[in-house]
Design a protein around this motif. Structure first.
Motif, mmCIF file in Angstrom:
data_model
loop_
_atom_site.group_PDB
_atom_site.id
_atom_site.type_symbol
_atom_site.label_atom_id
_atom_site.label_comp_id
_atom_site.label_asym_id
_atom_site.label_seq_id
_atom_site.Cartn_x
_atom_site.Cartn_y
_atom_site.Cartn_z
ATOM 1 N N GLN A 178 -7.566 8.705 -1.836
ATOM 2 C CA GLN A 178 -6.300 9.286 -2.385
ATOM 3 C C GLN A 178 -5.540 7.748 -2.468
ATOM 4 O O GLN A 178 -4.686 7.542 -3.565
ATOM 5 C CB GLN A 178 -5.392 10.046 -1.442
ATOM 6 C CG GLN A 178 -5.877 11.375 -1.628
ATOM 7 C CD GLN A 178 -5.556 11.805 -2.760
ATOM 8 O OE1 GLN A 178 -6.500 12.183 -3.885
ATOM 9 N NE2 GLN A 178 -4.542 12.135 -3.610
ATOM 10 N N LEU A 179 -5.376 6.941 -1.617
ATOM 11 C CA LEU A 179 -4.830 5.668 -1.688
ATOM 12 C C LEU A 179 -5.125 4.694 -2.688
ATOM 13 O O LEU A 179 -4.476 4.168 -3.586
ATOM 14 C CB LEU A 179 -4.736 4.817 -0.356
ATOM 15 C CG LEU A 179 -4.174 3.667 -0.321
ATOM 16 C CD1 LEU A 179 -2.602 3.625 -0.566
ATOM 17 C CD2 LEU A 179 -4.164 2.884 1.003
ATOM 18 N N ILE B 274 -4.514 2.432 -8.205
ATOM 19 C CA ILE B 274 -4.995 2.082 -9.540
ATOM 20 C C ILE B 274 -4.167 2.754 -10.828
ATOM 21 O O ILE B 274 -3.854 2.068 -11.633
ATOM 22 C CB ILE B 274 -6.452 2.746 -9.609
ATOM 23 C CG1 ILE B 274 -7.482 1.868 -8.691
ATOM 24 C CG2 ILE B 274 -7.183 2.305 -11.221
ATOM 25 C CD1 ILE B 274 -8.885 2.089 -8.687
ATOM 26 N N VAL B 275 -3.979 3.983 -10.692
ATOM 27 C CA VAL B 275 -3.383 4.467 -11.878
ATOM 28 C C VAL B 275 -1.612 4.053 -11.998
ATOM 29 O O VAL B 275 -1.334 3.754 -12.839
ATOM 30 C CB VAL B 275 -3.205 6.358 -11.249
ATOM 31 C CG1 VAL B 275 -2.137 6.986 -12.396
ATOM 32 C CG2 VAL B 275 -4.382 6.685 -11.503
ATOM 33 N N ASN B 276 -1.198 3.847 -10.699
ATOM 34 C CA ASN B 276 0.243 3.527 -10.750
ATOM 35 C C ASN B 276 0.234 1.637 -11.018
ATOM 36 O O ASN B 276 1.174 1.306 -11.952
ATOM 37 C CB ASN B 276 0.646 3.183 -9.262
ATOM 38 C CG ASN B 276 2.058 3.586 -9.245
ATOM 39 O OD1 ASN B 276 2.575 4.028 -8.263
ATOM 40 N ND2 ASN B 276 2.876 3.025 -10.159
ATOM 41 N N LEU B 277 -0.938 1.108 -10.974
ATOM 42 C CA LEU B 277 -0.978 -0.416 -11.512
ATOM 43 C C LEU B 277 -1.024 -0.165 -13.064
ATOM 44 O O LEU B 277 -0.275 -0.957 -13.792
ATOM 45 C CB LEU B 277 -2.296 -1.071 -10.927
ATOM 46 C CG LEU B 277 -2.504 -2.359 -11.696
ATOM 47 C CD1 LEU B 277 -1.093 -3.379 -11.170
ATOM 48 C CD2 LEU B 277 -4.004 -3.020 -10.855
ATOM 49 N N LEU B 278 -1.673 0.883 -13.397
ATOM 50 C CA LEU B 278 -1.954 0.983 -15.074
ATOM 51 C C LEU B 278 -0.696 1.287 -15.631
ATOM 52 O O LEU B 278 -0.327 0.894 -16.694
ATOM 53 C CB LEU B 278 -3.106 1.863 -15.529
ATOM 54 C CG LEU B 278 -4.256 1.565 -15.012
ATOM 55 C CD1 LEU B 278 -5.404 2.556 -15.256
ATOM 56 C CD2 LEU B 278 -4.799 0.006 -15.744
ATOM 57 N N ARG C 70 0.922 -1.166 0.141
ATOM 58 C CA ARG C 70 -0.022 0.017 -0.228
ATOM 59 C C ARG C 70 0.861 1.251 -0.065
ATOM 60 O O ARG C 70 0.514 2.430 0.784
ATOM 61 C CB ARG C 70 -0.914 -0.186 1.141
ATOM 62 C CG ARG C 70 -1.886 -1.082 1.020
ATOM 63 C CD ARG C 70 -2.557 -1.511 2.382
ATOM 64 N NE ARG C 70 -3.457 -0.327 2.895
ATOM 65 C CZ ARG C 70 -4.588 -0.234 2.555
ATOM 66 N NH1 ARG C 70 -5.246 -1.140 1.741
ATOM 67 N NH2 ARG C 70 -5.560 1.049 3.007
ATOM 68 N N LEU C 71 1.930 1.099 -0.752
ATOM 69 C CA LEU C 71 2.985 2.236 -0.927
ATOM 70 C C LEU C 71 3.205 2.730 -2.399
ATOM 71 O O LEU C 71 4.159 2.424 -2.710
ATOM 72 C CB LEU C 71 4.059 2.198 -0.118
ATOM 73 C CG LEU C 71 4.236 2.192 1.266
ATOM 74 C CD1 LEU C 71 5.423 1.458 1.871
ATOM 75 C CD2 LEU C 71 3.831 3.623 1.797
ATOM 76 N N PRO C 72 2.231 2.789 -3.303
ATOM 77 C CA PRO C 72 2.181 3.055 -4.643
ATOM 78 C C PRO C 72 3.256 4.181 -4.914
ATOM 79 O O PRO C 72 3.378 5.228 -4.185
ATOM 80 C CB PRO C 72 0.799 3.472 -5.156
ATOM 81 C CG PRO C 72 0.101 4.069 -3.867
ATOM 82 C CD PRO C 72 0.864 3.084 -2.883
ATOM 83 N N PRO C 73 4.324 3.897 -5.685
ATOM 84 C CA PRO C 73 5.196 4.914 -6.058
ATOM 85 C C PRO C 73 4.836 6.255 -6.385
ATOM 86 O O PRO C 73 5.448 7.330 -5.988
ATOM 87 C CB PRO C 73 6.233 4.224 -7.259
ATOM 88 C CG PRO C 73 5.821 2.827 -7.034
ATOM 89 C CD PRO C 73 4.347 2.732 -6.614
ATOM 90 N N PHE C 74 3.451 6.256 -7.077
ATOM 91 C CA PHE C 74 3.137 7.675 -7.587
ATOM 92 C C PHE C 74 2.816 8.320 -6.204
ATOM 93 O O PHE C 74 3.042 9.759 -5.936
ATOM 94 C CB PHE C 74 1.932 7.635 -8.347
ATOM 95 C CG PHE C 74 2.353 7.038 -9.854
ATOM 96 C CD1 PHE C 74 3.535 6.905 -10.360
ATOM 97 C CD2 PHE C 74 1.181 7.289 -11.030
ATOM 98 C CE1 PHE C 74 3.795 6.693 -11.600
ATOM 99 C CE2 PHE C 74 1.381 6.852 -12.078
ATOM 100 C CZ PHE C 74 2.892 6.856 -12.406
ATOM 101 N N GLY C 75 2.397 7.659 -5.247
ATOM 102 C CA GLY C 75 1.840 8.217 -3.793
ATOM 103 C C GLY C 75 3.104 8.889 -3.163
ATOM 104 O O GLY C 75 2.926 9.911 -2.703
ATOM 105 N N TYR D 40 -6.778 9.808 -12.690
ATOM 106 C CA TYR D 40 -6.354 9.976 -11.233
ATOM 107 C C TYR D 40 -7.627 11.338 -10.873
ATOM 108 O O TYR D 40 -7.896 11.115 -9.461
ATOM 109 C CB TYR D 40 -4.862 10.471 -10.943
ATOM 110 C CG TYR D 40 -4.687 11.219 -9.746
ATOM 111 C CD1 TYR D 40 -4.432 10.503 -8.603
ATOM 112 C CD2 TYR D 40 -4.467 12.618 -9.463
ATOM 113 C CE1 TYR D 40 -4.458 11.091 -7.355
ATOM 114 C CE2 TYR D 40 -4.278 13.060 -8.521
ATOM 115 C CZ TYR D 40 -4.217 12.375 -7.209
ATOM 116 O OH TYR D 40 -3.989 12.987 -6.059
ATOM 117 N N ARG D 41 -7.737 12.364 -11.372
ATOM 118 C CA ARG D 41 -8.362 13.479 -10.988
ATOM 119 C C ARG D 41 -9.898 12.887 -10.725
ATOM 120 O O ARG D 41 -10.379 13.393 -9.682
ATOM 121 C CB ARG D 41 -8.308 14.465 -11.884
ATOM 122 C CG ARG D 41 -7.114 15.371 -11.857
ATOM 123 C CD ARG D 41 -7.080 16.450 -12.904
ATOM 124 N NE ARG D 41 -8.041 17.358 -12.750
ATOM 125 C CZ ARG D 41 -8.106 18.367 -12.051
ATOM 126 N NH1 ARG D 41 -7.064 18.772 -10.939
ATOM 127 N NH2 ARG D 41 -9.177 19.285 -11.864
#
Length: 214
Positions: free
Chosen positions: A128-129, A134-138, A104-109, A185-186
């Motif tokens: 936000q998490l 989701i965006v980071n996975l894609l 639960r530490l996506p690099p984008f976050g 993301y938005r």
């Protein structure tokens, strides 16, 4: 859109040394002039970054990657090794990203926390998490596919093809992906979070989806 302009500038700056190397090598089939073209382009990019008041270490890091690639090619005599440092970095990220997502530490976050100096505050917001995950996975799926193709070309010793794919396919793909994923993301982050510990709960308008400049 400020953030997307930064992504576009980064993609272009990264591509310039590759363009210099690929065009020179495809034309001459000689390593020395090809490396000279790549290093000249990398030096120009580094100088431009410094003149744009960016941190010197960031500019030197970009030039350092090209210099390391040039050293590898000089030592091995294999033109495809010019792309090896980037392949190693991308491969490392491809391995690390799924682990970070599971934690639960996506690099984008993490990048967002560093850029906004908010640290891990975004993790206390369920919306936000979820959006970052989701965006980071894609993005991971897109990058992993492109990286796998580059590894195949590297193993086949296709230096010119690697450069052409990076410039003609990867760069547009990354730019288009950045635009699409930013919009996604938005949309995902626009909903208010109901979690009591959410740092944005009391002020939904302060969600990063609205706070980041475009």
């Amino acid at each position: 859109m400020h953030l997307l302009r930064r992504v576009g500038a980064h993609v272009l700056e990264t591509a310039l040394p590759v363009i210099g190397f690929t065009v020179a090598y495809a034309t001459t089939r000689q390593i020395a002039p090809s490396l000279a073209a790549a290093l000249a382009a990398a030096a120009a990019v580094a100088l431009f970054r410094v003149r744009q008041a960016q941190k010197p270490w960031a500019a030197l890091a970009g030039f350092g990657v090209s210099a390391a690639a040039a050293a590898l090619v000089t030592a091995s005599g294999n033109a495809a090794d010019f792309f090896l440092p980037l392949l190693v970095m991308r491969g490392t990220l491809a391995v690390a990203t799924p682990i970070l997502l599971l934690l639960r530490l996506p690099p984008f976050g993490l990048a967002y926390g560093v850029l906004t100096r908010q640290g891990l505050a975004w993790r206390r917001c369920a919306i936000q998490l979820r959006a970052f995950t989701i965006v980071n996975l894609l993005w991971f799926l897109i990058d992993a596919t492109l990286t796998a193709n580059q590894i195949r070309l590297y193993l086949d010793d296709q230096a010119v093809a690697m450069g052409a794919v990076k410039v003609l396919i990867e760069a547009p793909t990354y730019l288009l992906s950045a635009v699409v994923l930013w919009r996604l993301y938005r949309r995902l982050a626009a909903r208010p979070c109901r979690r009591p510990t959410c740092p944005f709960h009391a002020h939904p308008a302060a969600l990063p989806a609205h706070g980041l400049s475009l």
